[in-house]
Scaffold this active site. Structure first.
Site, PDB file in Angstrom:
ATOM      1  N   CYS A   1     -25.067 -14.013  -9.198  1.00 15.56           N
ATOM      2  CA  CYS A   1     -25.179 -13.561  -7.797  1.00 15.56           C
ATOM      3  C   CYS A   1     -25.075 -12.037  -7.710  1.00 15.56           C
ATOM      4  CB  CYS A   1     -24.061 -14.210  -6.994  1.00 15.56           C
ATOM      5  SG  CYS A   1     -23.938 -13.626  -5.307  1.00 15.56           S
TER       6      CYS A   1
ATOM      7  N   CYS B   1     -20.799 -12.800   0.896  1.00 15.95           N
ATOM      8  CA  CYS B   1     -20.391 -13.500  -0.332  1.00 15.95           C
ATOM      9  C   CYS B   1     -20.430 -15.023  -0.142  1.00 15.95           C
ATOM     10  CB  CYS B   1     -18.988 -13.070  -0.735  1.00 15.95           C
ATOM     11  SG  CYS B   1     -18.438 -13.883  -2.246  1.00 15.95           S
TER      12      CYS B   1
ATOM     13  N   CYS C   1     -16.305  -1.295   7.190  1.00 11.73           N
ATOM     14  CA  CYS C   1     -17.556  -2.039   7.012  1.00 11.73           C
ATOM     15  C   CYS C   1     -17.215  -3.320   6.268  1.00 11.73           C
ATOM     16  CB  CYS C   1     -18.533  -1.192   6.200  1.00 11.73           C
ATOM     17  SG  CYS C   1     -20.090  -2.030   5.825  1.00 11.73           S
TER      18      CYS C   1
ATOM     19  N   CYS D   1     -23.743  -9.149  -2.645  1.00 16.51           N
ATOM     20  CA  CYS D   1     -22.979  -8.048  -2.045  1.00 16.51           C
ATOM     21  C   CYS D   1     -23.610  -6.700  -2.375  1.00 16.51           C
ATOM     22  CB  CYS D   1     -21.528  -8.082  -2.495  1.00 16.51           C
ATOM     23  SG  CYS D   1     -21.301  -8.170  -4.272  1.00 16.51           S
TER      24      CYS D   1
ATOM     25  N   CYS E   1     -19.610   4.821   0.631  1.00 17.58           N
ATOM     26  CA  CYS E   1     -19.151   3.593   1.292  1.00 17.58           C
ATOM     27  C   CYS E   1     -18.833   3.875   2.764  1.00 17.58           C
ATOM     28  CB  CYS E   1     -17.917   3.079   0.546  1.00 17.58           C
ATOM     29  SG  CYS E   1     -17.149   1.636   1.313  1.00 17.58           S
TER      30      CYS E   1
ATOM     31  N   ASP F   1       0.823  -1.208   0.000  1.00 28.32           N
ATOM     32  CA  ASP F   1       0.000   0.000   0.000  1.00 28.32           C
ATOM     33  C   ASP F   1       0.862   1.265   0.000  1.00 28.32           C
ATOM     34  OD1 ASP F   1      -2.665  -0.262  -0.317  1.00 28.32           O
ATOM     35  OD2 ASP F   1      -3.207  -0.157   1.801  1.00 28.32           O
TER      36      ASP F   1
END
Ligand code: B12
Ligand code: SF4
Length: 350
Positions: free
Chosen positions: A196, A253, A246, A199, A219, A139
């Protein structure tokens, strides 16, 4: 050219060091990824994360960041929880911390492993190569880690935009090693989301404008971790008791059926961070905050944003007995804390 078995050798070493997934790809991303990143920025979906915008060219493909780079080794670390990640959400007097932040900061943990792996690769490649270079990233540079991980066969970007693994479900941290060595590549992963949409439906703030796209401004992870201002009113109720990050889209999933508990004790929840009380956190002064969260990713948001989040969660708790713990912040010098306390008092008293 290095033999195909060289990639197996690298990954064998990666597993010994502590990584749970490993793969190699070319250090290039398809122009479609650059286009999608550009669209994300043009639509302002990055919110206040200016650092995503500032180095957009470098971020759009590793060879823009480092023109001589040839290969990317992507590794994953399984941080699978050993309790239901959604359990705390049913208990409004608890402060819910997202799974990845319930113990040590993973950046600190895996830096050493990455350096070891990089040294190992250079040493093993030496008989076949000359003057090659290698760099490790956790990162720390503008790199799109998820598409690289997909190219390296670690998993696929699910409709929630994060990487999903057949072996570990939603719970993988990612990191990379870039090198000028031309390495044999792994087979890329295919997408296995099918029809699906779990999510997308699970998101409390409707942060997905379309499958595979996230509007970070909506978000809860962005709002509670990255965003510095007062939390916009339209999201406050939906935030519930989530005080840091979160996991809702990750937790629902179906591929988590294959998830496994992390083998790293430092990535399993610290007992005091599994289901902590909001009441306790609302009493933390700056010094106590720093001490309690030393070595944790949570220290990064600082005391002001932390208390802001705790106050919003208390406002959502419907627990009148928490009122005194809010009132003490009402006259705080910081306007964000003052305003959040005021809102929480209103919620608990009207
Ligand atoms: C910025 C950032 C955030 C932002 C924005 C998230 C986002 N989705 O972009 C915020 C703060 C919201 C965030 C939240 C989280 N993050 Co974050 N984050 C990052 C970071 C630093 C950069 C991501 C990025 O480049 N975003 C820019 C956008 C444009 O990228 P993108 O979502 O991947 O966009 C792609 C898709 O939209 C796709 N796309 C667009 N249209 C279409 C259409 C089709 C058909 C397809 C197939 C694809 C597609 O193309 C884009 C490019 O690939 C990465 C680390 C890194 N350097 O990569 C960690 C990273 C993604 N985060 C991580 C984690 C763990 C989280 C959280 C789970 C933390 C939490 N529990 O709260 C949440 C998950 C929220 C979510 N559903 O994404 C991990 C994910 C690991 C994994 N298994 O994927 C990463 C990789 C960090 C790490 N090193 O482990 N994060
Ligand atoms: S919940 Fe369904 S759509 Fe979302 S990432 Fe998992 S499989 Fe894909």
């Amino acid at each position: 050219m290095l033999p195909a078995s060289f990639t197996h050798l690298i990954c064998k070493k990666a597993f010994e060091l502590g990584f749970d997934q490993c793969g190699v790809s070319k250090a290039e991303l398809s122009p479609s990824k650059a286009k999608q990143l550009k669209e994300f920025i043009e639509l302002d979906r990055h919110g206040d994360m200016q650092w995503l915008k500032e180095r957009i060219y470098q971020r759009s493909s590793p060879h823009h960041l480092w023109p001589d780079v040839k290969s990317a080794i992507t590794v994953g670390v399984n941080y699978g929880p050993n309790q239901d990640p959604l359990y705390n959400l049913q208990h409004p007097s608890i402060a819910n911390i997202s799974v990845y932040a319930r113990n040590r900061d993973y950046h600190d943990m895996i830096k050493g492993w990455l350096k070891h792996l990089a040294q190992y690769i250079l040493k093993e490649a030496k008989p076949f190569t000359q003057n090659e270079q290698i760099k490790v990233f956790v990162d720390t540079a503008p790199i799109m880690e998820k598409p690289l991980a997909q190219q390296a066969g670690i998993g696929w970007q699910g409709k929630h935009t994060n990487l999903v693994s057949r072996q570990f479900g939603s719970w993988l941290f990612l990191a990379e090693i870039l090198t000028t060595i031309e390495l044999p590549v792994s087979t890329a992963s295919k997408n296995h989301c099918g029809s699906c949409q779990k999510c997308l439906a699970a998101c409390p703030t409707n942060a997905f404008p379309a499958p595979f796209q996230l509007d970070a401004r909506r978000c809860i992870s962005y709002l509670t971790i990255e965003y510095h201002g007062s939390i916009p009113h339209e999201f406050r109720r939906a935030i519930g008791n989530r005080i840091y990050g979160c996991d809702d889209c990750l937790a629902v999933c179906p591929w988590n059926h294959f998830a496994q508990h992390s083998r790293h004790i430092k990535l399993q929840a610290r007992p005091e961070l599994q289901s902590p009380r909001l009441k306790k956190f609302a009493e933390f002064n700056e010094e106590q905050f720093r001490q309690f969260f030393a070595g944790s990713p949570i220290k990064r948001i600082g005391h002001i944003r932390f208390i802001r989040n705790v106050l919003i969660a208390i406002g959502n708790s419907n627990q009148q007995d928490l009122l005194p713990h809010v009132q003490k912040w009402h006259n705080h010098e910081n306007p964000i804390i003052q305003e959040s306390a005021h809102w929480a008092i209103q919620q608990l008293t009207t």
